[in-house]
Design an enzyme around this catalytic site. Structure first.
Site, PDB file in Angstrom:
ATOM      1  N   SER A 208     142.026 -36.672 -19.012  1.00 35.71           N
ATOM      2  CA  SER A 208     141.301 -37.863 -19.490  1.00 35.71           C
ATOM      3  C   SER A 208     141.591 -38.079 -20.891  1.00 35.71           C
ATOM      4  O   SER A 208     142.477 -38.377 -21.306  1.00 35.71           O
ATOM      5  CB  SER A 208     139.704 -37.622 -19.209  1.00 35.71           C
ATOM      6  OG  SER A 208     138.889 -38.799 -19.299  1.00 35.71           O
ATOM      7  N   ASP A 279     149.115 -43.572   6.789  1.00 36.94           N
ATOM      8  CA  ASP A 279     149.823 -43.399   5.474  1.00 36.94           C
ATOM      9  C   ASP A 279     150.269 -41.949   5.254  1.00 36.94           C
ATOM     10  O   ASP A 279     150.521 -41.662   4.161  1.00 36.94           O
ATOM     11  CB  ASP A 279     148.916 -43.898   4.323  1.00 36.94           C
ATOM     12  CG  ASP A 279     147.609 -42.786   4.321  1.00 36.94           C
ATOM     13  OD1 ASP A 279     147.482 -42.185   5.343  1.00 36.94           O
ATOM     14  OD2 ASP A 279     146.927 -42.855   3.423  1.00 36.94           O
ATOM     15  N   ASP A 285     141.224 -37.699   7.990  1.00 32.00           N
ATOM     16  CA  ASP A 285     140.813 -37.816   6.747  1.00 32.00           C
ATOM     17  C   ASP A 285     139.812 -38.627   5.991  1.00 32.00           C
ATOM     18  O   ASP A 285     139.910 -39.603   6.574  1.00 32.00           O
ATOM     19  CB  ASP A 285     142.209 -37.771   5.757  1.00 32.00           C
ATOM     20  CG  ASP A 285     143.099 -36.713   5.862  1.00 32.00           C
ATOM     21  OD1 ASP A 285     142.880 -35.473   6.397  1.00 32.00           O
ATOM     22  OD2 ASP A 285     144.382 -36.881   5.752  1.00 32.00           O
ATOM     23  N   ASP A 418     140.447 -41.685  -8.507  1.00 36.06           N
ATOM     24  CA  ASP A 418     139.859 -41.640  -9.796  1.00 36.06           C
ATOM     25  C   ASP A 418     139.119 -42.959  -9.926  1.00 36.06           C
ATOM     26  O   ASP A 418     140.185 -44.081 -10.160  1.00 36.06           O
ATOM     27  CB  ASP A 418     141.110 -41.335 -10.612  1.00 36.06           C
ATOM     28  CG  ASP A 418     140.545 -41.002 -12.159  1.00 36.06           C
ATOM     29  OD1 ASP A 418     139.449 -41.479 -12.363  1.00 36.06           O
ATOM     30  OD2 ASP A 418     140.966 -40.076 -12.599  1.00 36.06           O
ATOM     31  N   HIS A 457     138.121 -37.995 -10.781  1.00 36.68           N
ATOM     32  CA  HIS A 457     138.515 -38.083 -12.165  1.00 36.68           C
ATOM     33  C   HIS A 457     138.636 -36.497 -12.396  1.00 36.68           C
ATOM     34  O   HIS A 457     137.730 -35.719 -12.626  1.00 36.68           O
ATOM     35  CB  HIS A 457     137.662 -38.721 -12.969  1.00 36.68           C
ATOM     36  CG  HIS A 457     138.073 -38.658 -14.499  1.00 36.68           C
ATOM     37  ND1 HIS A 457     139.378 -39.380 -14.568  1.00 36.68           N
ATOM     38  CD2 HIS A 457     137.427 -38.547 -15.515  1.00 36.68           C
ATOM     39  CE1 HIS A 457     139.627 -39.346 -15.848  1.00 36.68           C
ATOM     40  NE2 HIS A 457     138.357 -38.900 -16.568  1.00 36.68           N
TER      41      HIS A 457
END
Length: 561
Positions: A208, A279, A285, A418, A457
């Site tokens: 961060s 993907d 998932d 995030d 995050h």
């Protein structure tokens, strides 16, 4: 012929290791000479005891407030409230502050193992607007034998409070970069005084704001660190915070003033229904494995028009300023993601993005002006932030040649989930460096980016989120499972990480066992299920390149200038 080939390969590897050792030895000798120059003799007999550092360690503009041996076991931090850290070895704890200007007061702590030091130094980054030393981040390196250090970046406040900056421009400089250099230099001097030798290797690790600081080290102080781990860096600080205001205004334009928890569930479920399993990941998932492969159109959401417009703005970001926030799984509904960072149960101004954006513009960019999110256009906010603070706070310079020439290695990571800092910002910076250096292949010699599916995050989220970046995987001493060990091996042995295995623990609790593991791949590769094998095993996934480069090479160049 095979044996000859093996010998040649081993010889090449040994030559690279010898080269790295020579560089490390050179830095060691330079550190020893520097210490002698400021008054520390280089013989072991001259080493100060831990307690002696309080009275016998002398350095310009530096005050030592504490020098004590902390017994092995538990350490209680001098914070409010206090934090209890367990499982530590016995160490010498040195606390103090430096005053490089009359308006500076940069607090630091340096922890040195009293036995078993691995001859390496690790400096940790901070988070938010900082305001406190990251004791928790210093603990794990210490357990591993590192000497560790951290700083409060030159002020004391909560991580979302920037009011300290008003009337104190030098403190903004301290926060931007000066506290990092001050801490590096004083920590090395303390280690030299205590150990009679400097560290053989030096690393920096942060996420961060700590990631912004990590890239600042590589750009502004390229000679200081041999290896750097930069997690989800807030390196384009001025435009990131402009984006916070953009998102706050987008949500405020909704008739009800926000998106409800039910609305967030609609967003997450719709994207997963369209893209999960298409993907490279699994249809089961609860996150997207490779979000750029998902061409999701918010117009199809079963929400009112004003809510759809808000979602579109958040997905896009302010045009030409900062990338937006994709939903790669449960980000919209998970409490640690959109609810915490964007919506805050009906009051976006109190969500973390709102708090950070408002504090930055009220207290740093436009102090004493009565600024509100409606005072200026988004473009003018970005322009003024750049004019007034970019040179101090941003770490966006793509020219990492000095760091590369120094022999430095850089590992960057970010979660695709995030909601604090758009993961596309990481791709933008990586691509900018690649263009500057000469392409992904040349860049990969010293700098690698790892995108983490489903991670929020710096950690958390429904995806694999433990790989030594704050939570250890099951084998932290193995470079395949741990990002710091991978960095150390890259520096020491010139063995670049081709993948790092990330672990998802049951309920994110290591004591409850492993739920599943996935390999993290060097960008632009991503992990793809092989079609056979256990879906919980990392071995069932392979690192592959995207079918179309434009899936990943879509960065907004204007966002990184």
């Amino acid at each position: 012929m095979t044996e000859v080939l093996k010998l040649r390969q081993q010889g090449g590897s040994m030559m690279k290791t010898d080269e790295g050792d020579r560089r490390g030895a050179s830095r060691y000798l330079l550190a020893t000479a520097a210490a002698a120059a400021i008054g520390f003799a280089a013989s072991p007999a001259s080493a100060l005891t831990c307690s002696q550092l309080a009275t016998s360690f002398h350095r310009p503009n530096t005050t030592i407030t504490t020098a004590q041996t902390v017994p092995a076991g538990t350490f209680v931090t001098p914070t409010v409230p206090p934090q209890t850290i367990t499982g530590l070895p016995q160490f010498c704890r040195v606390a103090g502050f430096t005053t490089p200007t009359s308006d500076s007061h940069i607090n630091f702590e340096v922890w040195v193992p009293e036995s078993g030091w691995n001859l390496k130094y690790l400096q940790v980054g901070c988070g938010g607007f900082c305001g406190a030393i990251s004791y928790g981040s210093m603990a794990e390196p210490l357990r591993r034998g590192y000497a560790a250090a951290g700083t409060d970046d030159g002020h004391q406040a909560s991580g979302v409070d920037a009011s300290w900056a008003v009337g104190h421009p030098q403190k903004v400089v301290d926060f931007g970069y000066r506290s990092l250099k001050e801490t590096t230099d004083v920590a090395r001097d303390i280690i030299m005084a205590f150990e009679s030798s400097g560290p053989r290797r030096s690393y920096f690790m942060g996420c961060s704001d700590g990631g912004r600081e990590a890239l600042m080290e590589a750009q502004r102080f390229p000679q200081d660190f041999d290896g750097i781990v930069a997690g989800s860096p807030a390196n384009y600080w001025t435009h990131l915070f402009t984006g916070f205001v953009w998102n706050q205004k987008a949500l405020a334009a909704i008739s009800g003033g926000d998106l409800s928890p039910a609305d967030l569930g609609v967003i997450s479920n719709a994207m997963l229904a369209q893209c999960a399993g298409h993907d490279g990941g699994l249809s089961t998932d609860p996150f997207l494995n490779n979000p750029p492969a998902c061409r999701f159109n918010p117009e199809k959401l079963s929400l009112t028009k004003d809510k759809v417009e808000a979602v579109k703005k958040i997905f896009s970001g302010p045009p030409g300023i900062f990338p937006g926030y994709r939903v790669g799984g449960d980000e919209a509904s998970n409490a640690a993601n959109w609810p915490a960072w964007l919506t805050d149960s009906g009051n976006p101004a109190n969500a973390l993005q709102g708090l950070f954006g408002d504090n930055f513009f009220q207290f740093i960019v436009f102090p004493n002006s009565g600024w509100t999110p409606d005072s200026f256009s988004i473009a003018e906010n970005a322009r003024q932030a750049d004019v007034r603070t970019a040179a101090i706070l941003n770490s966006t310079d793509p020219n990492l040649r000095p760091f590369k020439s120094h022999g430095g290695k850089l590992i960057q990571y970010v979660g695709w989930g995030d909601t604090a800092i758009s993961p596309e910002n990481d791709i933008n910076y990586f691509n900018a460096v690649s263009r500057e250096i000469g392409g992904h292949e040349d860049t990969g010699d010293f700098y690698r980016l790892f995108m983490v599916p489903g991670m929020a995050h710096c950690g958390g989220g429904p995806g694999p989120n433990a790989f030594g970046q704050g939570v250890n995987g099951p084998n932290p001493a193995d470079a395949a499972d741990d990002i710091l060990t991978a960095l150390d091996q890259w520096v020491e042995k010139r063995d670049a990480p081709d993948k790092i295995v990330a672990t998802k623990y049951v309920n994110d609790d290591p004591t409850q066992g492993i739920a599943f593991q996935r390999p993290l791949c060097p960008f632009p590769q991503f992990a793809k299920y092989k079609g056979t094998g256990s879906t919980t095993s990392a071995a069932s996934f392979a690192c592959v390149k995207p079918d179309h480069d434009d899936d990943h090479d879509h960065d907004r160049e204007a966002s990184n200038r």
